[in-house]
Design an enzyme around this catalytic site. Structure first.
Site, PDB file in Angstrom:
ATOM      1  N   ALA A  77       0.844  -1.191   0.000  1.00 44.88           N
ATOM      2  CA  ALA A  77       0.000   0.000   0.000  1.00 44.88           C
ATOM      3  C   ALA A  77       0.878   1.240   0.000  1.00 44.88           C
ATOM      4  CB  ALA A  77      -0.905  -0.009   1.232  1.00 44.88           C
ATOM      5  N   GLU A  97       7.542  -1.634  -3.654  1.00 42.41           N
ATOM      6  CA  GLU A  97       7.603  -2.373  -2.397  1.00 42.41           C
ATOM      7  C   GLU A  97       7.847  -3.865  -2.560  1.00 42.41           C
ATOM      8  OE1 GLU A  97       4.149  -1.342  -0.087  1.00 42.41           O
ATOM      9  OE2 GLU A  97       4.901   0.685   0.257  1.00 42.41           O
ATOM     10  N   GLU A 139      13.769   5.643   0.032  1.00 41.16           N
ATOM     11  CA  GLU A 139      14.857   5.802   1.002  1.00 41.16           C
ATOM     12  C   GLU A 139      14.267   5.707   2.406  1.00 41.16           C
ATOM     13  OE1 GLU A 139      18.094   9.138   2.366  1.00 41.16           O
ATOM     14  OE2 GLU A 139      17.420   9.130   0.273  1.00 41.16           O
TER      15      GLU A 139
END
Length: 181
Positions: A77, A97, A139
């Protein structure tokens, strides 16, 4: 016709203006005509993705969530950037992700996770036809990838391993969308 439960905004002030969240305090006129105060968070919105592998396993991630001081098991998400299309956001978040891209995408619905104090909405997507292309974490973002069947994920909700609201809601949709027969 006006909803008899409607509360009319009479004033508004910004209490906090952060990078992600903005907190407001509004004066409102309540349904009975009396005055009230409402404090709430404005949020840019987010997406959650149900990534389904060819073997039927779903892709989850384990990620530390600072406000609660522990790692959570959740579906991929992320926040919608200003002006960003919700599907573009879902595609971006899945790849960043998990390292996967989806060939087929379906928007399933929307959820509102914190209706008592936030205007946040989370758009729910199903992604299939996955191809691993490599992740591109932001990051300072650290997570672990976990594969689970829908049945394992359901069990994880009921035994307390999954408590994240967006993931539980998305799994409810997944049960309907992935039902066999």
């Amino acid at each position: 016709m006006k909803d008899p439960l409607h509360e009319e905004q009479e004033s508004s002030e910004v209490v906090f203006d952060g990078r992600l969240l903005k907190v407001f305090r509004d004066g409102v006129r309540l349904p009975d005509g009396s005055a009230g105060v409402r404090e709430y968070v404005k949020h840019p919105g987010a997406v959650v993705v149900i990534p389904v592998c060819e073997d039927g396993l779903l892709i989850f991630e384990r990620q530390f969530r600072y406000p609660l001081g522990r790692a959570f098991l959740e579906l991929p998400a992320g926040k919608i950037d200003a002006g960003e299309d919700i599907l573009a956001c879902a595609r971006r978040e899945l790849q960043e992700e998990t390292g996967y891209e989806g060939e087929h995408w379906r928007h399933l619905g929307v959820m509102h996770p914190c209706i008592g104090y936030s205007d946040e909405r989370i758009e729910i997507f199903l992604a299939t036809g996955l191809t691993h292309v490599g992740h591109a974490l932001d990051e300072g973002e650290f997570l672990e990838i976990v594969h689970m069947s829908l049945a394992e994920a359901r069990a994880a909700v009921f035994d307390g391993r999954i408590t994240d609201a967006k993931t539980i809601t998305a799994l409810f949709w997944a049960e309907r969308e992935l039902a066999v027969g």
